[in-house]
Design a protein around this motif. Structure first.
Motif, PDB file in Angstrom:
ATOM      1  N   ASP A   1     -14.231   4.241  36.793  1.00  0.00           N
ATOM      2  CA  ASP A   1     -15.204   4.347  37.868  1.00  0.00           C
ATOM      3  C   ASP A   1     -15.266   5.811  38.287  1.00  0.00           C
ATOM      4  O   ASP A   1     -14.415   6.289  39.039  1.00  0.00           O
ATOM      5  CB  ASP A   1     -14.788   3.441  39.031  1.00  0.00           C
ATOM      6  N   TYR A   2     -16.283   6.529  37.752  1.00  0.00           N
ATOM      7  CA  TYR A   2     -16.343   7.980  37.878  1.00  0.00           C
ATOM      8  C   TYR A   2     -17.455   8.328  38.856  1.00  0.00           C
ATOM      9  O   TYR A   2     -18.651   8.252  38.536  1.00  0.00           O
ATOM     10  CB  TYR A   2     -16.599   8.600  36.504  1.00  0.00           C
ATOM     11  N   ILE A   3     -17.047   8.685  40.096  1.00  0.00           N
ATOM     12  CA  ILE A   3     -18.006   9.065  41.124  1.00  0.00           C
ATOM     13  C   ILE A   3     -18.105  10.589  41.130  1.00  0.00           C
ATOM     14  O   ILE A   3     -17.096  11.289  41.298  1.00  0.00           O
ATOM     15  CB  ILE A   3     -17.578   8.528  42.496  1.00  0.00           C
ATOM     16  N   ILE A   4     -19.323  11.094  40.955  1.00  0.00           N
ATOM     17  CA  ILE A   4     -19.527  12.528  40.812  1.00  0.00           C
ATOM     18  C   ILE A   4     -20.195  13.078  42.071  1.00  0.00           C
ATOM     19  O   ILE A   4     -20.814  12.348  42.851  1.00  0.00           O
ATOM     20  CB  ILE A   4     -20.380  12.852  39.575  1.00  0.00           C
ATOM     21  N   ASP A   5     -20.033  14.393  42.236  1.00  0.00           N
ATOM     22  CA  ASP A   5     -20.694  15.090  43.334  1.00  0.00           C
ATOM     23  C   ASP A   5     -22.082  15.516  42.844  1.00  0.00           C
ATOM     24  O   ASP A   5     -22.197  16.268  41.855  1.00  0.00           O
ATOM     25  CB  ASP A   5     -19.869  16.311  43.737  1.00  0.00           C
ATOM     26  N   PRO A   6     -23.148  15.033  43.458  1.00  0.00           N
ATOM     27  CA  PRO A   6     -24.501  15.346  42.957  1.00  0.00           C
ATOM     28  C   PRO A   6     -24.860  16.812  43.074  1.00  0.00           C
ATOM     29  O   PRO A   6     -25.873  17.252  42.510  1.00  0.00           O
ATOM     30  CB  PRO A   6     -25.401  14.474  43.831  1.00  0.00           C
ATOM     31  N   ARG A   7     -24.035  17.588  43.763  1.00  0.00           N
ATOM     32  CA  ARG A   7     -24.334  19.007  43.931  1.00  0.00           C
ATOM     33  C   ARG A   7     -23.688  19.873  42.859  1.00  0.00           C
ATOM     34  O   ARG A   7     -23.849  21.092  42.853  1.00  0.00           O
ATOM     35  CB  ARG A   7     -23.880  19.472  45.312  1.00  0.00           C
ATOM     36  N   GLU A   8     -22.909  19.265  41.969  1.00  0.00           N
ATOM     37  CA  GLU A   8     -22.203  20.033  40.942  1.00  0.00           C
ATOM     38  C   GLU A   8     -22.560  19.491  39.567  1.00  0.00           C
ATOM     39  O   GLU A   8     -23.070  18.367  39.421  1.00  0.00           O
ATOM     40  CB  GLU A   8     -20.681  19.934  41.164  1.00  0.00           C
ATOM     41  N   ASN A   9     -22.295  20.328  38.524  1.00  0.00           N
ATOM     42  CA  ASN A   9     -22.512  19.879  37.153  1.00  0.00           C
ATOM     43  C   ASN A   9     -21.610  18.694  36.845  1.00  0.00           C
ATOM     44  O   ASN A   9     -20.512  18.554  37.388  1.00  0.00           O
ATOM     45  CB  ASN A   9     -22.251  21.020  36.163  1.00  0.00           C
ATOM     46  N   ILE A  10     -22.089  17.845  35.924  1.00  0.00           N
ATOM     47  CA  ILE A  10     -21.338  16.628  35.559  1.00  0.00           C
ATOM     48  C   ILE A  10     -20.495  16.934  34.333  1.00  0.00           C
ATOM     49  O   ILE A  10     -21.002  17.473  33.328  1.00  0.00           O
ATOM     50  CB  ILE A  10     -22.312  15.461  35.275  1.00  0.00           C
ATOM     51  N   VAL A  11     -19.197  16.593  34.387  1.00  0.00           N
ATOM     52  CA  VAL A  11     -18.287  16.762  33.246  1.00  0.00           C
ATOM     53  C   VAL A  11     -17.662  15.395  32.961  1.00  0.00           C
ATOM     54  O   VAL A  11     -16.959  14.840  33.802  1.00  0.00           O
ATOM     55  CB  VAL A  11     -17.198  17.807  33.527  1.00  0.00           C
ATOM     56  N   ILE A  12     -17.933  14.840  31.776  1.00  0.00           N
ATOM     57  CA  ILE A  12     -17.358  13.552  31.357  1.00  0.00           C
ATOM     58  C   ILE A  12     -16.386  13.860  30.228  1.00  0.00           C
ATOM     59  O   ILE A  12     -16.790  14.274  29.132  1.00  0.00           O
ATOM     60  CB  ILE A  12     -18.446  12.567  30.901  1.00  0.00           C
ATOM     61  N   GLN A  13     -15.089  13.661  30.495  1.00  0.00           N
ATOM     62  CA  GLN A  13     -14.048  14.093  29.563  1.00  0.00           C
ATOM     63  C   GLN A  13     -13.838  13.075  28.446  1.00  0.00           C
ATOM     64  O   GLN A  13     -13.901  11.856  28.651  1.00  0.00           O
ATOM     65  CB  GLN A  13     -12.719  14.310  30.293  1.00  0.00           C
TER      66      GLN A  13
ATOM     67  N   HIS B   1     -16.197  12.665  49.577  1.00  0.00           N
ATOM     68  CA  HIS B   1     -16.602  13.168  48.276  1.00  0.00           C
ATOM     69  C   HIS B   1     -17.578  14.322  48.420  1.00  0.00           C
ATOM     70  O   HIS B   1     -17.541  15.294  47.648  1.00  0.00           O
ATOM     71  CB  HIS B   1     -17.221  12.034  47.460  1.00  0.00           C
ATOM     72  N   THR B   2     -18.467  14.198  49.428  1.00  0.00           N
ATOM     73  CA  THR B   2     -19.453  15.270  49.639  1.00  0.00           C
ATOM     74  C   THR B   2     -19.081  16.155  50.811  1.00  0.00           C
ATOM     75  O   THR B   2     -19.856  17.074  51.158  1.00  0.00           O
ATOM     76  CB  THR B   2     -20.839  14.645  49.883  1.00  0.00           C
ATOM     77  N   GLN B   3     -17.929  15.875  51.446  1.00  0.00           N
ATOM     78  CA  GLN B   3     -17.456  16.678  52.562  1.00  0.00           C
ATOM     79  C   GLN B   3     -18.507  16.764  53.668  1.00  0.00           C
ATOM     80  O   GLN B   3     -18.819  17.836  54.205  1.00  0.00           O
ATOM     81  CB  GLN B   3     -17.071  18.087  52.094  1.00  0.00           C
TER      82      GLN B   3
ATOM     83  N   ARG C   1     -21.465   7.396  38.572  1.00  0.00           N
ATOM     84  CA  ARG C   1     -22.336   7.199  39.727  1.00  0.00           C
ATOM     85  C   ARG C   1     -22.202   8.408  40.640  1.00  0.00           C
ATOM     86  O   ARG C   1     -21.089   8.871  40.903  1.00  0.00           O
ATOM     87  CB  ARG C   1     -21.953   5.938  40.505  1.00  0.00           C
ATOM     88  N   PRO C   2     -23.356   8.927  41.157  1.00  0.00           N
ATOM     89  CA  PRO C   2     -23.268  10.036  42.115  1.00  0.00           C
ATOM     90  C   PRO C   2     -22.872   9.510  43.489  1.00  0.00           C
ATOM     91  O   PRO C   2     -23.205   8.387  43.881  1.00  0.00           O
ATOM     92  CB  PRO C   2     -24.692  10.595  42.115  1.00  0.00           C
ATOM     93  N   SER C   3     -22.103  10.304  44.216  1.00  0.00           N
ATOM     94  CA  SER C   3     -21.707   9.901  45.565  1.00  0.00           C
ATOM     95  C   SER C   3     -22.917   9.961  46.486  1.00  0.00           C
ATOM     96  O   SER C   3     -23.866  10.714  46.256  1.00  0.00           O
ATOM     97  CB  SER C   3     -20.603  10.815  46.088  1.00  0.00           C
ATOM     98  N   ARG C   4     -22.872   9.121  47.580  1.00  0.00           N
ATOM     99  CA  ARG C   4     -23.981   9.045  48.518  1.00  0.00           C
ATOM    100  C   ARG C   4     -23.422   9.105  49.934  1.00  0.00           C
ATOM    101  O   ARG C   4     -22.411   8.478  50.233  1.00  0.00           O
ATOM    102  CB  ARG C   4     -24.765   7.752  48.321  1.00  0.00           C
ATOM    103  N   SER C   5     -24.082   9.837  50.793  1.00  0.00           N
ATOM    104  CA  SER C   5     -23.711   9.909  52.203  1.00  0.00           C
ATOM    105  C   SER C   5     -24.976   9.811  53.034  1.00  0.00           C
ATOM    106  O   SER C   5     -25.483  10.816  53.550  1.00  0.00           O
ATOM    107  CB  SER C   5     -22.962  11.209  52.496  1.00  0.00           C
TER     108      SER C   5
END
Length: 1180
Positions: free
Chosen positions: A55-67, A224-226, A140-144
């Motif tokens: 379950d990989y929650i990403i910050d929509p403001r940064e580039n996405i890195v999937i390892q 996640h998005t501070q 999934r991108p984080s949401r606030s």
């Protein structure tokens, strides 16, 4: 075959198979070592080494890195799927793959949106040996989101009411963290009355006026998005009521009496109960069908929240929260069910097999509900994967048989249920590789003595090689139990010694070949500080020197470093360091502290510390004297078979010269821990030449002695094992005694370990008959202390010898001792038994000795059994217990004491040896003559009259013959206790009653009574009695106590005594001296003088014949039996039961008077008026 290297170690005992590395029967397989040399030409299927979380929650403001990282040989290639279909990276300019890796990098910072790349991703790593796949990675991108705008009406309520302020934050990803603050960003205080629920709402059990405010604000923080989102402020106004009506608790959350909660295994179980009421309720928690786990249970939010961490299926059940205040209590039951996403029981492991071998992959998982197991091959469901004849699927296990190189593949096991899934890759790599040793050749290992030595032999091969170690050029495989062989090929020497130095060869073999490698081991002496710095006290301004003398291996160069308080020395010229010393000059107060000497080599380091105390200058103290410090640095040289040279360094003598050294030794092989005296040498010597015994593992220690005593022992020297030799001595205390008639038990005191002189201690036991011509019979027995020779004649003398021997040879010829075979019971009874009766209680018995041969053992003596069989007086036979007398040695006569007179006895005689008694001689009967009788059993006087007394008695308990007559002697006792004439009277033996007449009235008589047989008179019994007083005289005496003149006289006497007592008391209080005793002796008053018994006074009488004193106030009761104890000290008792009267002069005239009719002879109460004597006694 399956290969594995594990960290466990295995000890191989001596005498068994060579030390081999047998790893071919373990279930877990070995990852191929990533050694560059090995990987140059060794193929391996891909293995996923790193991947992004499921379950990989990403910050929509940064580039996405999937390892996605993987290893393999050749290096794998990578591909991706997105939402189950191939993801073509080349068609999307924003997506790139990291070189040499499968990691995706999606550039959304320049353009594009994170929502565009939401989905399920999976990575595949592939080479010629197979394909490994990653987990399904849900991106999934984080949401606030912002709070929905709403208009909040002010809340007004009365003091004491309950209140819930809702928060209802917007749904975010991940969910936000909720907290309540005011406009000043200060957290709102919480308590048992006010608290925040798990849903974020703020609960008031009851409100107070101070709860009134307009800025109750709920905040949601999205980590996640501070970002932090804020709800509109809520206004609360509390109106004070005149009276707050108290109420029992009710629950604000949860609702109702019961609810249900479901949680996953391994998570934190949080249960919440918040109640309102007035006063504020208190919350309690219990588990209905068990107890709460102690180490995993925590209470939060003022006990309104119960948390159990690492929850498991065992935590399922009913939990009850109780809200209680003084007005009542309510209950809520929460039924908890713990489910479980799949978890591993046994995940599949990689297999490295050689062609033709068998193996298996096992995939076992558990969960609630039970997970379903499915297999994939190279990322394809196994049902549609290419067929492999070596593969057979059995549920959670894949069984491989007779694999070939084409069987190599990567298998995936998927365990899934409704709560999640597990995915594991495990490859099967079929290799045919000869052994390879990966450790560098000719590696040099240097180890300090007495420490472990580890020699590496990293290896690889398929089939898995076996490993052997050899020492020296032509040495055999190491088999001794002093070695430990680890499963990774490393050879461990647990305690390396000097003789462990040498070249060691590691050899790895399998069916495809062999490889070997040589390494070298050097053993170095440990670095030691033989002279440590010592505690010092120095005056301010003085100089102090610390010594640190180091002994080290000559091939190692130590570096000496000095520290102060674990730091560097001050950069000060006052500190000087040379080879062995640190000197501090002009000492200051700051120089005090701990100084440490550290000696470092490339292999080890040692340290020693001492404390420096700086004091003010004082007069030089007198030297202190004490026992020496222990010697140190013991060293053994000139080690020969039976001698060694010991040297040492003396310790400080503490101002008293050392006079001598005491040397002790310990034998660690035979008596570990026990120290023995070896020798003493002069205090001027520091060496000693010691004589040694064979086969002893010596350690030595030294103690110094001065005039004040002995030092503590030094540290023990190194051990020295002397060579074995034949024993010097033979066993002692050799004996030969039979335990049975047909055996000879030979015993001896064995040699101790120190005396054995070598291994394999045994004993050569030899024996032969003393009087025969037989040769010696010998047998060699183990280290025991007894040997039994069977089949011997009974009680025959034997010559015996026991000789010690060991693996080296025999001890000197032993001494010969004599013993006897086993004894048997004697065969013949003593003859010609004769009895000579000496007197009525003593008899002498004679007998003839038995022949020595018939004794069949060591003569112990003769034993006489005798018993009383018949009473001559009663003539009735009755058997009594037999008595035994034993006469030691070869005696042929003995005396029988303590016989009963006039009795019939029977006896017999038996001979006794070490085995027991022989047969009894024929019974001999004898009679004892009459003896004098014992005293009559009893004597009492009955029916007294004024002139007669009647005597009754019982015959003697032991007549000791035939009674011929009784003798009665009696005499009167006058008023002055003088004895009158003695009357002697003979009474027939058949009488037990006799009346004496014509006696004097009111007279005391003493009687002596005994029985007689033909042997003489027996012991006598004595009694005393009094004839009754004349009745006419008694009647004249009755009235005196009622005469007026007598009463007046007694009153006058009492008054006079009272006056004297008062005068005495007054004089004493004035300090005058009044010798009462002297005046009473000089002016005795006849009214209070002691009175003897026959004239009214209280004296004592002693019989001249039997010396029995007459007790004070003794009286003869009505039956005229004399009591043994009847002493009274009160005048009252002398007046009871008699007609006591007083003469004109006041003397007491009533004694031994007759008893009044129908009045008890001895009573504690009198029917008459109290006697004046009693009255006077009570008054005084």
């Amino acid at each position: 075959m399956q290969l594995e290297i594990m960290p466990r170690k295995k000890r191989l005992p001596a005498g068994r198979a060579p030390l081999l590395l047998l790893l071919c029967q373990l279930v877990r397989a070995l990852d191929v070592p990533l050694d560059p040399k090995l990987l140059e030409d060794l193929v391996q299927p891909p293995t996923i080494t790193q991947q992004s979380p499921k379950d990989y929650i990403i910050d929509p403001r940064e580039n996405i890195v999937i390892q996605c990282e993987a290893k393999g040989k050749p290096p794998p290639s990578f591909s991706w799927t997105r939402n189950g279909t191939h993801f073509d990276i080349e068609k999307d300019p924003l997506v790139t793959m990291k070189p040499g890796s499968g990691t995706l990098m999606i550039n959304i910072m320049s353009e594009g949106k994170a929502e565009t790349y939401e989905g399920v991703y999976q990575c595949t790593a592939r080479n010629e040996r197979g394909a490994a796949i990653s987990n399904n990675i849900v991106v999934r991108p984080s949401r606030s989101p912002l709070w929905t705008k709403e208009k909040l009406e002010p809340i007004t309520l009365r003091n004491g009411q309950s209140l819930i302020l809702p928060c209802r934050p917007p749904l975010g990803l991940p969910p936000p963290i909720i907290f309540w603050m005011d406009n000043s960003f200060q957290r709102l205080p919480q308590s048992e009355r006010v608290s925040q629920g798990l849903n974020g709402d703020l609960y008031f059990s009851n409100v107070l006026p101070e709860d009134t405010r307009e800025d109750y604000i709920c905040y949601a923080r999205f980590n996640h998005t501070q970002t932090i989102q804020q709800k509109q402020p809520i206004s609360v106004k509390v109106i004070s009521a005149k009276s707050n009506r108290e109420r029992p608790p009710t629950f604000l959350t949860p609702e109702g009496n019961a609810s249900h909660k479901e949680e996953l295994r391994g998570n934190v179980l949080s249960l919440e109960c918040i109640a309102e009421g007035l006063p504020t309720p208190i919350i309690y928690w219990i588990k209905e069908d068990g107890t709460l786990p102690i180490n995993r249970t925590f209470y939060k939010n003022f006990k309104k929240t119960l948390q159990i961490i690492q929850v498991s299926e065992a935590d399922s059940g009913n939990y009850q929260c109780i809200a209680k205040n003084p007005l009542g209590a309510i209950y809520h039951t929460i039924s908890v069910t713990v489910k479980a996403a799949p978890y591993w029981i046994m995940a599949p492991q990689n297999l490295v097999l050689s062609p033709g071998e068998d193996g298996r992959l096992i995939c076992r998982a558990n969960g609630n509900p039970k997970p379903r197991i499915s297999w994939l091959s190279n990322g394809v469901p196994i049902e549609i994967a290419p067929d492999d004849p070596s593969r057979n699927i059995d549920g959670d296990t894949i069984i491989f048989s007779n694999v070939q190189e084409r069987s190599s593949a990567v298998y995936q096991c998927n365990a899934s249920n409704e709560y999640g899934y597990l995915l594991a890759n495990a490859f099967v790599n079929v290799l045919a590789e000869p052994p390879r040793i990966l450790t560098s050749a000719n590696t040099l290992y240097q180890v300090i003595a007495d420490r472990p030595a580890l020699l590496d032999c990293a290896f690889f091969g398929s089939p898995l090689p076996t490993v052997e170690w050899f020492k020296g050029a032509k040495g055999s495989a190491l088999r001794e139990d002093i070695y430990v062989l680890h499963e990774n090929g490393t050879l461990e020497i647990p305690v390396a010694q000097k003789d462990s130095t040498g070249t060691y060869t590691c050899v790895a073999r399998n069916k495809l070949g062999m490889a070997k490698n040589e390494v070298h081991l050097e053993i170095k002496d440990a670095t030691r500080i033989i002279k440590q710095p010592e505690y010092a006290v120095v005056q301010r301004g003085g100089t102090v020197s610390f010594e640190c003398k180091v002994k080290h291996d000559h091939t190692l160069i130590p570096t000496i470093t000095w520290l102060k308080d674990n730091g560097e020395l001050p950069n000060d010229g006052r500190f000087t360091v040379d080879k062995d010393h640190l000197v501090v000059a002009d000492v200051w107060d700051d120089d005090g502290g701990t100084y440490t000497c550290v000696a470092n080599t490339t292999l080890d380091n040692v340290s020693a510390s001492a404390v420096l105390s700086v004091v003010a200058p004082t007069p030089t103290p007198a030297p202190t004297y004490d026992v020496p410090n222990p010697p140190f640095d013991l060293e053994l040289t000139d080690q020969l078979d039976k001698s060694v040279q010991l040297s040492w360094t003396p310790g400080n003598d503490n101002n008293s010269p050392i006079t001598k050294f005491i040397i002790e030794y310990e034998d660690a092989m035979h008596e570990a821990g026990l120290w023995h005296h070896q020798t003493e040498v002069s205090g001027m010597q520091t060496t000693a030449h010691l004589k040694l015994s064979p086969y002893v593992n010596y350690s030595f220690r030294v103690m110094a002695v001065n005039s004040l005593g002995r030092s503590l022992p030094s540290e023990a020297s190194e051990q020295y094992l002397t060579k074995a030799a034949e024993p010097d001595t033979n066993p002692t205390a050799v004996e030969g005694l039979g335990s049975e008639p047909d055996n000879l038990v030979i015993t001896w005191k064995p040699l101790n370990g120190f005396e054995s002189n070598g291994p394999g201690l045994q004993y050569k036991v030899s024996w032969r008959q003393k009087d025969g011509d037989d040769e010696w019979t010998s047998v060699v027995v183990a280290n025991v202390s007894k040997y039994i020779v069977s089949g011997t004649p009974t009680f025959v003398p034997y010559l015996i010898k026991v000789q010690a021997l060991n693996d080296v040879g025999f001890a000197p010829e032993p001494a010969v001792v004599m013993g006897h075979s086993g004894e048997d019971l004697p065969m013949v009874a003593p003859g010609n038994v004769r009895v000579n009766v000496v007197n009525s209680t003593l008899a002498e018995v004679h007998w003839d000795p038995v022949p020595l041969k018939s004794i069949r053992g060591h003569l112990q003596g003769y034993r006489i059994y005798y018993w009383k069989a018949q009473s001559s007086s009663k003539r009735n036979r009755r058997h009594l217990e037999k008595k035994i007398l034993t006469f030691q040695g070869s005696k042929t006569h003995g005396m029988l004491p303590g016989l009963e007179p006039f009795s019939h006895y029977t006896l017999n005689v038996r001979v006794v040896n070490g085995k027991g008694e022989g047969p009894a001689s024929p019974d001999r009967v004898f009679n004892t003559p009459e003896g004098v009788p014992s005293a009559p059993s009893s004597l009492k006087i009955v029916n007294p009259t004024p002139d007669s007394l009647t005597l009754e008695w019982d015959p003697p308990s032991r007549p000791n013959g035939i009674l011929t007559e009784y003798t009665l002697k009696y005499q009167p006792i006058n008023s002055t206790h003088e004895l009158g004439p003695l009357v002697d009277l003979k009474i027939p033996a058949n009488k037990t009653r006799w009346t004496l007449k014509n006696l004097n009235f009111s007279t005391r008589y003493k009687f002596y009574f005994y029985a007689q047989t033909a042997a003489g008179s027996g012991s006598q019994i004595t009694e005393e009695a009094v004839t009754n007083v004349d009745e006419a005289m008694a009647s004249r005496q009755v009235d005196i106590a009622t005469q007026g003149w007598f009463i007046g006289l007694m009153c006058a006497v009492a008054l006079l005594i009272l006056i004297l007592l008062i005068v005495c008391f007054i004089r004493r209080n004035k300090g005058g001296k009044y010798p009462v005793k002297e005046k009473e002796d000089a002016h005795a008053d006849p009214e209070i003088q002691p009175m003897k018994e026959d004239d009214g006074t209280f004296g004592e009488y002693s019989d001249a014949e039997d010396h029995k004193p007459l007790k004070k106030g003794s009286r003869t009761p009505s039956d005229r039996t004399v009591k043994k104890e009847d002493s009274d000290d009160s005048l009252v008792d002398y007046g009871e039961g008699v007609n006591g009267q007083f003469n004109e002069d006041g003397s007491f005239i009533g004694q031994y008077s007759g008893k009044k009719e129908k009045e008890p002879a001895e009573g504690n109460e009198s029917s008459e008026a109290p006697s004046p004597v009693n009255a006077m006694n009570s008054f005084v």
